[in-house]
Write an enzyme that holds these catalytic residues in place. Structure first.
Site, PDB file in Angstrom:
ATOM      1  CG  ASP A  83      49.932  50.041  75.483  1.00 17.82           C
ATOM      2  OD1 ASP A  83      50.456  49.506  76.384  1.00 17.82           O
ATOM      3  OD2 ASP A  83      50.286  49.859  74.147  1.00 17.82           O
ATOM      4  CG  ASP A 118      54.923  46.594  77.783  1.00 19.43           C
ATOM      5  OD1 ASP A 118      54.468  47.563  77.795  1.00 19.43           O
ATOM      6  OD2 ASP A 118      54.259  45.753  77.081  1.00 19.43           O
ATOM      7  CB  CYS A 270      33.219  45.328  50.810  1.00 16.39           C
ATOM      8  SG  CYS A 270      32.747  45.781  52.316  1.00 16.39           S
ATOM      9  CB  CYS A 272      30.853  47.921  54.625  1.00 16.64           C
ATOM     10  SG  CYS A 272      31.932  48.937  53.997  1.00 16.64           S
ATOM     11  CB  CYS A 275      31.995  48.880  49.756  1.00 16.50           C
ATOM     12  SG  CYS A 275      33.518  49.146  50.456  1.00 16.50           S
TER      13      CYS A 275
HETATM   14 ZN   LIG Z   1      33.353  48.015  52.547  1.00 14.51          ZN
END
Ligand SMILES: [Zn+2]
Length: 500
Positions: A83, A118, A270, A272, A275
């Site tokens: 960017d 921009d 969760c 993951c 977690c």
């Molecule tokens: Zn998680």
């Protein structure tokens, strides 16, 4: 450069070819801070993000003109988008560099995909100001592209205009005309923060209608599982955000349908890698620095899972069901359903005519899914010379010419000039001859009682069917929904009840 593999609604699974490998889209593009990144970019690559975005303006400010290659600076070997500082313009009003200098700096970084400097139009900006920002952005973009060489990164045309849709339209048309091979839609962050999902959706549709489907579209600043399905279904291929880490800095934990404060969580839903290792209490007890990275990583994995779910929905042809289900996560997001039901023409060409799976029909909104609208159109074109119409209810076997109910009737009326049809509130009338055309034999419908007044597509098809064909007799079963319509038939058509 960009190859489309599979479509559903306006969403697509595609491949973006870059100098640093293929990127499968749709994809979330994590923002990497060129100086202060704490979650290693190597880890981000391992999770499966093959494209990241970083900021050329900050890179230049920190490392100077001779910064070197961006891949070395952020230590990442996948594809990189840079960017140019437009975001800083949005935040601080202006930046102390010319568009020409930042473009040449981006060139020297050997980035894969670059954005000219921009001037973003933020939500709520007056029309005159927005117009001048759009004009400036277009002027800079045109010059940047004109001065580009073969070895240049792929330049992305930034679409501005925000809620002024005529400016979005003008922006997009001009950038396509200049020859940009990829476009990016600007500044939805504030729209999302103020829950203006409908404006956001209409802004995306406005831009998409002005660009050929072969051009990929990036959406700036979208990185929440609530907005991702919406953005993808409307045709955004890539979308970047720093949300994963910004939220983490604020102890905010992203889930598939909301954002929770860490101190309000007792159980993680969760699984993951974070977690399943920590309890919410254990994370709360970590020091701030570790906590940010740990929540940030969970947030990133949650965003990745959302993108994967949306991709799977595209493959299965179930994106409509998925978006409508998601819309129920938040009352403001729920408003986008009307955008999907009103814009069926926008979705019809990119939604496959035939799918392997049956369509699910829950409630009145589903009469507007592109597959159903296509079917209505086929019925509206249908002509018959027969003068007796027999309307059968839904049968257990589909197409209905295979059913015992039909076979019995066919025998009974063998010597008469009968047009057989079936009906259902969503698909309208289903003439025998096209009763195996998708999805008339491939649907699962809820058995809730449906209100005839809610089915405008049925009404349209019904009226067209009777005005284009000349029936003298109509045999219909005793059904509440159907009665509403048979009552409206002109007197010259004799109504008879059909007993099955
Ligand atoms: Zn998680």
């Amino acid at each position: 450069m960009f190859e489309i593999k599979k479509n559903d609604l306006a969403g697509r699974i595609g491949i973006l070819y870059t100098k640093h490998g293929k990127v499968e889209t749709p994809t979330f593009v994590p923002v990497i801070h060129p100086v202060k990144q704490t979650i290693p970019s190597k880890k981000i690559r391992e999770i499966g993000f093959d494209l990241v975005i970083t900021n050329a303006y900050i890179t230049r400010k920190h490392f100077g003109e001779e910064a070197g290659r961006i891949h070395d600076i952020i230590n990442y070997d996948g594809a990189i988008m840079t960017d140019s500082g437009g975001y800083q313009v949005l935040e601080y009003g202006k930046v102390d560099i010319t568009p020409k200098d930042i473009a040449s700096f981006e060139r020297n970084l050997e980035t894969d995909i670059a954005i000219p400097l921009d001037k973003p139009t933020s939500y709520g900006l007056g029309k005159a100001k927005a117009k001048s920002f759009v004009e400036q952005t277009l002027r800079v973009s045109k010059e940047t592209l004109e001065e580009s060489k073969e070895t240049d990164p792929m330049w992305v045309g930034p679409i501005q205009g925000s809620e002024h849709f005529d400016l979005v339209k003008k922006s997009t048309r001009a950038l396509v005309k200049y020859g940009f091979k990829m476009l990016a839609l600007g500044s939805p962050v504030e729209l999302m923060e103020s829950y203006e999902y409908v404006i956001l959706a209409n802004m995306i549709i406005t831009a998409k209608k002005q660009m050929p489907s072969s051009i990929p579209l990036h959406l700036f600043g979208a990185g929440h599982p609530l907005t991702i399905p919406l953005a993808v279904a409307l045709g955004c291929d890539t979308f970047d955000s720093a949300s994963y880490i910004l939220y983490a800095k604020d102890d905010r934990y992203i889930t598939e349908d909301r954002t929770l404060r860490l101190d309000k969580i007792t159980y993680f839903s969760c699984n993951c890698e974070i977690c399943s290792k920590y309890t919410p209490k254990e994370i709360r007890e970590l020091d701030k620095k570790d906590r940010i990275d740990i929540i940030g990583l969970h947030n990133l994995l949650t965003i990745k899972s959302e993108v994967d779910r949306v991709k799977q929905a595209i493959l299965e042809g179930r994106l409509w069901e998925y978006v409508l289900k998601k819309a129920h996560s938040h009352p403001k997001l729920y408003e986008i359903i009307q955008v999907f039901t009103k814009n069926h023409d926008f979705f019809i060409n990119t939604t496959p005519r035939f799918k392997e799976k049956a369509v699910f029909l829950f409630s009145k909104e589903d009469q507007f899914r592109p597959e159903i609208i296509s079917y209505h159109r086929a019925v509206r074109r249908f002509r018959t010379k027969r003068d007796i119409l027999m309307i059968l209810p839904d049968t257990t076997l589909r197409p209905f010419y295979l059913s015992a109910e039909y076979k019995k009737l066919e025998k009974k009326f063998a010597n008469q000039n009968v047009q057989f049809c079936q009906f259902n509130p969503f698909l309208g009338l289903i003439p025998l001859e096209i009763s195996d055309l998708y999805p008339s034999a491939h649907f699962v419908m809820s058995r809730n009682s449906h209100q005839p007044q809610d089915f405008s597509e049925f009404t349209k098809t019904w009226n067209e069917f009777f005005s284009k064909n000349n029936f003298k007799y109509v045999y219909a079963t005793d059904d509440k929904f159907l009665k509403f319509y048979t009552k409206m038939l002109p007197k010259k058509i004799k109504k008879k009840s059909l007993k099955i």
